[in-house]
Design an enzyme around this catalytic site. Structure first.
Site, PDB file in Angstrom:
ATOM      1  N   ASN A  10       0.863  -1.176   0.000  1.00 44.17           N
ATOM      2  CA  ASN A  10       0.000   0.000   0.000  1.00 44.17           C
ATOM      3  C   ASN A  10       0.905   1.233   0.000  1.00 44.17           C
ATOM      4  OD1 ASN A  10      -1.801   2.050   0.518  1.00 44.17           O
ATOM      5  ND2 ASN A  10      -2.376   1.356   2.567  1.00 44.17           N
ATOM      6  N   TRP A  11       1.022   1.849  -1.155  1.00 43.92           N
ATOM      7  CA  TRP A  11       1.969   2.966  -1.293  1.00 43.92           C
ATOM      8  C   TRP A  11       1.410   4.279  -0.752  1.00 43.92           C
ATOM      9  CZ3 TRP A  11       4.154   2.099  -6.980  1.00 43.92           C
ATOM     10  CH2 TRP A  11       4.906   0.916  -6.990  1.00 43.92           C
ATOM     11  N   LYS A  12       0.144   4.287  -0.353  1.00 45.39           N
ATOM     12  CA  LYS A  12      -0.479   5.486   0.218  1.00 45.39           C
ATOM     13  C   LYS A  12      -0.184   6.717  -0.662  1.00 45.39           C
ATOM     14  CE  LYS A  12      -0.299   3.260   4.670  1.00 45.39           C
ATOM     15  NZ  LYS A  12      -0.225   3.375   6.127  1.00 45.39           N
ATOM     16  N   HIS A  96      -9.740   1.397   4.628  1.00 47.76           N
ATOM     17  CA  HIS A  96      -8.455   1.535   5.311  1.00 47.76           C
ATOM     18  C   HIS A  96      -8.629   2.471   6.508  1.00 47.76           C
ATOM     19  CE1 HIS A  96      -4.362   2.685   6.222  1.00 47.76           C
ATOM     20  NE2 HIS A  96      -4.012   1.554   5.652  1.00 47.76           N
ATOM     21  N   GLU A  98      -6.966   4.820   7.686  1.00 49.88           N
ATOM     22  CA  GLU A  98      -6.744   6.251   7.447  1.00 49.88           C
ATOM     23  C   GLU A  98      -7.980   6.882   6.822  1.00 49.88           C
ATOM     24  OE1 GLU A  98      -3.076   5.604   5.380  1.00 49.88           O
ATOM     25  OE2 GLU A  98      -2.198   4.973   7.284  1.00 49.88           O
ATOM     26  N   GLU A 167      -5.992  -4.797  10.292  1.00 57.18           N
ATOM     27  CA  GLU A 167      -4.943  -3.808  10.533  1.00 57.18           C
ATOM     28  C   GLU A 167      -5.250  -3.043  11.825  1.00 57.18           C
ATOM     29  OE1 GLU A 167      -2.753  -2.673   6.725  1.00 57.18           O
ATOM     30  OE2 GLU A 167      -4.536  -1.440   6.785  1.00 57.18           O
ATOM     31  N   GLY A 173       2.017   2.214  10.821  1.00 54.91           N
ATOM     32  CA  GLY A 173       2.987   3.301  10.702  1.00 54.91           C
ATOM     33  C   GLY A 173       3.659   3.675  12.016  1.00 54.91           C
ATOM     34  N   SER A 213       2.900  -2.205  10.376  1.00 56.57           N
ATOM     35  CA  SER A 213       4.344  -2.299  10.629  1.00 56.57           C
ATOM     36  C   SER A 213       4.936  -3.665  10.298  1.00 56.57           C
ATOM     37  CB  SER A 213       4.655  -1.891  12.078  1.00 56.57           C
ATOM     38  OG  SER A 213       4.251  -0.546  12.295  1.00 56.57           O
ATOM     39  N   GLY A 234       2.690  -1.176   4.372  1.00 57.79           N
ATOM     40  CA  GLY A 234       2.725   0.242   4.034  1.00 57.79           C
ATOM     41  C   GLY A 234       4.163   0.703   3.857  1.00 57.79           C
ATOM     42  N   GLY A 235       4.742   1.268   4.908  1.00 59.82           N
ATOM     43  CA  GLY A 235       6.080   1.870   4.844  1.00 59.82           C
ATOM     44  C   GLY A 235       7.123   0.981   4.174  1.00 59.82           C
TER      45      GLY A 235
HETATM   46  P1  PGA Z   1       2.502   0.263   7.746  1.00 62.80           P
HETATM   47  O1  PGA Z   1       1.084   0.495   7.040  1.00 62.80           O
HETATM   48  O2  PGA Z   1       3.062  -1.025   7.191  1.00 62.80           O
HETATM   49  O3  PGA Z   1       3.318   1.454   7.366  1.00 62.80           O
HETATM   50  O4  PGA Z   1       2.237   0.159   9.217  1.00 62.80           O
HETATM   51  C1  PGA Z   1       0.203  -0.568   6.793  1.00 62.80           C
HETATM   52  C2  PGA Z   1      -1.074  -0.062   6.148  1.00 62.80           C
HETATM   53  O5  PGA Z   1      -1.551   1.007   6.523  1.00 62.80           O
HETATM   54  O6  PGA Z   1      -1.630  -0.709   5.221  1.00 62.80           O
END
Ligand code: PGA
Length: 253
Positions: A10-12, A96, A98, A167, A173, A213, A234-235
């Site tokens: 997930n490149w956000k 998601h 966010e 999640e 994050g 994470s 994500g990251g």
């Molecule tokens: P993260 O994000 O790996 O940076 O914790 C995961 C996500 O939000 O899908």
């Protein structure tokens, strides 16, 4: 979807067009030829077409991070799942954390998005998860079960196009990860809940990904849990040096 292990990035709201294209090429080269896992990339909307061209022929699947809950109409700034499908997108992330917590997405809105995305023939990866205070109050499973209730709108023939990503919001994050045992407990509860809503067979075949994470150092242990069928990253999906080893952590059945 199937329970073939899924590693999704997930490149956000990251990367430029040039960097997105280069990373897509690197992921495609790393993944090409692997049949024991699925690899899905979720770039920003404006990078979808560039990523599509750079993963062609590699088996990497194109995903989008969101869509609107109507087929078409006067919805300035929004994107229809039919447009995504037309663009070569196969999977859409919905709910998601966010989007739930920063953009205020509700289960009612997500119900519309789920229905239209499935009608548009997309696969849907529905994200669920509790906040830190909900976990501390012992409400994790209640929250997750409530978020899963929108799956009652999935029609029988659409079931193979649905997956879930667990999640925990406090792990996204933050560098904090659910322990493998915490992930397994939530994933087993998700499967049980889906069995009640859509039936045993649907639950048995449902891919349930863990996100929050995920890094090269914890991926293999999380993925070894019986109900953890993949990772939503994500990251660590923003560099091939980290995402490559996570892809390699997908167990071979
Ligand atoms: P993260 O994000 O790996 O940076 O914790 C995961 C996500 O939000 O899908």
């Amino acid at each position: 979807m199937t329970r073939t292990p899924v590693i999704a990035g997930n490149w956000k709201m990251h990367l430029t067009r040039r960097k997105a294209s280069a990373l897509a090429r690197a992921v495609a080269a790393h993944h090409a030829g692997a049949v024991h896992r699925r690899c899905i990339l979720f770039p920003a909307f404006v990078h979808l077409d560039h990523v599509r061209r750079n993963i062609r022929g590699s088996g990497v699947v194109l995903g989008a991070q969101n869509c609107w809950g109507k087929k078409e109409g006067a919805f300035t700034g929004e994107i229809s799942p039919y447009m995504l499908r037309d663009m070569g997108v196969e999977v859409v992330l919905l709910g998601h954390s966010e989007r739930r917590h920063i953009l205020g997405e509700t289960d009612a809105l997500l119900t519309d998005k789920l229905k239209v995305a499935l009608r548009a023939k997309l696969e849907v990866l529905l994200c669920v998860g509790e906040t830190r205070s909900e976990r501390e109050e012992g409400r994790t499973l209640d929250v997750v079960k409530r978020q899963l209730r929108i799956l009652r709108f999935v029609k029988d023939h659409q079931i193979p196009r649905v997956g879930v990503a667990y999640e925990p919001v406090w792990a996204i994050g933050t560098g904090l990860t659910a322990t493998p045992a915490q992930a397994q407990e939530a994933h087993a509860a998700i499967r049980e809940t889906v069995a009640r809503i859509l039936g045993d067979e649907a639950a048995e075949n449902l891919p349930v990904l863990y996100g929050g994470s995920v890094k090269p150092g914890n991926a293999a242990e999380l993925l070894s849990q019986p109900d953890v069928d993949g990772a939503l990253v994500g990251g660590a999906s923003l560099s091939i040096d980290q995402f490559g080893p996570i892809l390699d952590a997908a167990p071979i059945a």
